[in-house]
Design a protein around this motif. Sequence first.
Motif, PDB file in Angstrom:
ATOM      1  N   PHE A  74       5.796  -5.823  10.507  1.00 14.67           N
ATOM      2  CA  PHE A  74       5.209  -6.718   8.834  1.00 14.67           C
ATOM      3  C   PHE A  74       3.840  -6.054   8.193  1.00 14.67           C
ATOM      4  O   PHE A  74       3.527  -6.705   9.357  1.00 14.67           O
ATOM      5  N   ASN A  75       3.412  -5.683   7.813  1.00  8.34           N
ATOM      6  CA  ASN A  75       2.363  -5.512   7.308  1.00  8.34           C
ATOM      7  C   ASN A  75       1.847  -5.921   5.975  1.00  8.34           C
ATOM      8  O   ASN A  75       2.001  -5.538   5.421  1.00  8.34           O
ATOM      9  N   ARG A  76       1.131  -6.610   5.575  1.00  7.48           N
ATOM     10  CA  ARG A  76       0.249  -7.250   4.644  1.00  7.48           C
ATOM     11  C   ARG A  76       0.079  -6.016   3.570  1.00  7.48           C
ATOM     12  O   ARG A  76      -0.284  -6.154   2.686  1.00  7.48           O
ATOM     13  N   ASP A  80       1.074  -4.498   0.379  1.00  6.44           N
ATOM     14  CA  ASP A  80       0.198  -4.911  -1.144  1.00  6.44           C
ATOM     15  C   ASP A  80       0.346  -3.729  -1.697  1.00  6.44           C
ATOM     16  O   ASP A  80       0.123  -3.215  -3.599  1.00  6.44           O
ATOM     17  N   ALA A  81      -0.187  -2.866  -0.911  1.00  5.83           N
ATOM     18  CA  ALA A  81      -0.109  -0.916  -1.751  1.00  5.83           C
ATOM     19  C   ALA A  81       1.374  -0.377  -1.556  1.00  5.83           C
ATOM     20  O   ALA A  81       1.450   0.634  -2.104  1.00  5.83           O
ATOM     21  N   GLY A  82       2.325  -1.167  -1.723  1.00  4.52           N
ATOM     22  CA  GLY A  82       3.762  -0.423  -2.420  1.00  4.52           C
ATOM     23  C   GLY A  82       4.617   0.192  -0.919  1.00  4.52           C
ATOM     24  O   GLY A  82       5.281   0.968  -1.379  1.00  4.52           O
TER      25      GLY A  82
END
Length: 129
Positions: A74-76, A80-82
């Motif tokens: 998982f990379n936030r 956040d960029a969908g």
Amino acid sequence: MKKTAAAGLLVLGAVLSGCGGNGHSSANDANEERPCMGGFEGWWNSAPVSGNTTGLPEEIVTVDTNTGKTIDAFNRSRNDAGKPTAVSDVSYQPVPDETWPKDSAVVIDTSTGKVIETIPVDPGTQLCQ
């Protein structure tokens, strides 16, 4: 009421998937794959209603303690960029540790290399990507 909803987002969960099988196993059918578990969710990959991600890891990997294999990432920023995060999108390579409990998955913060959560699984359960 808002605190209850926010707390509900932080509840640890797991998603069961077929991983190539039909979700059922039979001792008589050696060719049929057993179901596997993956897609763990918890505080480390939550999206707080407030939008404040202070204290939450930017990137994590989930590792099968029996095999040392990375099964999830998982990379936030990607989230956040969908965009989903594939294991191949993360360059962090975990080093298996003999102190990790067997029959578990460990969630590792890639910025520190520290285990931030340990998730026990039933012995014999296949963990998958």
